[in-house]
Design a protein around this motif. Sequence first.
Motif, PDB file in Angstrom:
ATOM      1  N   GLY A  86      39.980  39.974  36.717  1.00 13.67           N
ATOM      2  CA  GLY A  86      40.081  41.273  37.297  1.00 13.67           C
ATOM      3  C   GLY A  86      38.965  41.511  38.309  1.00 13.67           C
ATOM      4  N   ARG A  87      37.841  40.683  38.263  1.00 12.00           N
ATOM      5  CA  ARG A  87      36.755  40.891  39.062  1.00 12.00           C
ATOM      6  C   ARG A  87      36.593  40.252  40.353  1.00 12.00           C
ATOM      7  NH1 ARG A  87      31.976  41.494  35.131  1.00 12.00           N
ATOM      8  NH2 ARG A  87      30.801  42.330  37.235  1.00 12.00           N
ATOM      9  N   HIS A 145      43.678  42.604  48.898  1.00  7.49           N
ATOM     10  CA  HIS A 145      44.037  42.410  47.533  1.00  7.49           C
ATOM     11  C   HIS A 145      43.381  41.381  46.813  1.00  7.49           C
ATOM     12  CE1 HIS A 145      47.326  45.077  46.979  1.00  7.49           C
ATOM     13  NE2 HIS A 145      47.541  44.926  48.461  1.00  7.49           N
ATOM     14  N   TYR A 146      43.102  41.575  45.568  1.00 11.48           N
ATOM     15  CA  TYR A 146      42.497  40.399  44.951  1.00 11.48           C
ATOM     16  C   TYR A 146      43.482  39.590  44.290  1.00 11.48           C
ATOM     17  CZ  TYR A 146      38.324  43.304  43.854  1.00 11.48           C
ATOM     18  OH  TYR A 146      37.238  44.211  43.861  1.00 11.48           O
ATOM     19  N   GLU A 149      44.031  36.629  41.664  1.00  8.66           N
ATOM     20  CA  GLU A 149      43.459  36.399  40.277  1.00  8.66           C
ATOM     21  C   GLU A 149      43.862  34.795  39.965  1.00  8.66           C
ATOM     22  OE1 GLU A 149      41.914  36.935  36.588  1.00  8.66           O
ATOM     23  OE2 GLU A 149      42.118  38.616  37.834  1.00  8.66           O
ATOM     24  N   ASP A 206      47.333  44.507  42.110  1.00  7.98           N
ATOM     25  CA  ASP A 206      47.353  45.686  42.822  1.00  7.98           C
ATOM     26  C   ASP A 206      45.870  46.381  43.176  1.00  7.98           C
ATOM     27  OD1 ASP A 206      50.099  45.761  42.492  1.00  7.98           O
ATOM     28  OD2 ASP A 206      50.051  47.116  40.603  1.00  7.98           O
ATOM     29  N   HIS A 207      44.848  45.740  42.479  1.00 11.51           N
ATOM     30  CA  HIS A 207      43.412  46.184  42.892  1.00 11.51           C
ATOM     31  C   HIS A 207      42.989  45.482  44.052  1.00 11.51           C
ATOM     32  CE1 HIS A 207      39.683  47.842  41.771  1.00 11.51           C
ATOM     33  NE2 HIS A 207      39.114  46.854  42.234  1.00 11.51           N
ATOM     34  N   THR A 208      42.325  46.381  45.114  1.00 13.74           N
ATOM     35  CA  THR A 208      41.871  45.917  46.391  1.00 13.74           C
ATOM     36  C   THR A 208      40.350  46.089  46.585  1.00 13.74           C
ATOM     37  OG1 THR A 208      42.391  47.815  47.326  1.00 13.74           O
ATOM     38  CG2 THR A 208      44.247  46.570  47.516  1.00 13.74           C
ATOM     39  N   ASP A 209      39.678  45.623  47.588  1.00 15.84           N
ATOM     40  CA  ASP A 209      38.342  45.794  47.740  1.00 15.84           C
ATOM     41  C   ASP A 209      38.272  47.123  48.762  1.00 15.84           C
ATOM     42  OD1 ASP A 209      39.136  44.847  50.286  1.00 15.84           O
ATOM     43  OD2 ASP A 209      37.732  43.268  50.164  1.00 15.84           O
TER      44      ASP A 209
END
Length: 192
Positions: free
Chosen positions: A143-144, A45-46, A48, A37-40
């Motif tokens: 997550g990074r 979207h990332y 993983e 769900d995390h985005t830049d």
Amino acid sequence: MLAVCVLLLTGSVSCGSSDAQERKSGESVSPVGKLLDHTDKEGRHYREVKKKGAPEVGIEVQPGAGDTWDVRLTVHNFRFSPGGTKSRAVAGRGLAYVFVDGRLVTRLRGLTCRLPARFVPRGTHHVTARLYADDGTVWAVTGRPVESTADITASEAAGAPSTTPRAAGPGVRDTYARTGGRGSPERSGTAS
């Protein structure tokens, strides 16, 4: 129903795996990684992937000819895709985006580029290389984003480079002080 069972038993179909399988051509035949769900900052979207075999990038920024800065990347477990590549994620492939102080300045399909001094005016700046899949997702581990940052300081007029910094490897941020034509690399110890 019988045809589906036969396909599953013969291993021709991959289900629920986060690891990509590749054809002999190197193209992925199953989903690569897991979309997070995390985005830049741009909303991408990332993607993983497992740490083992994950793409890695290092960055080196050096003074170039005139008022320019030469950026050189090193990559591991990663191949640059040629222009015109289909917009889909393939394990360990894609392109690098180069940011100065968080602002996108170029997309690379190779290991080098030259930044004009206007992107690096007087002061301290963060030059970051981040790896992206061809579908625009950000390669990520735990997550990074897979990225590397070199901190540089331009002290002369118009941001003209005056010294030669060292490389920042994957996950390492280096700081380079530049004063009066002399530079002294200082390890900041900050992971990027």
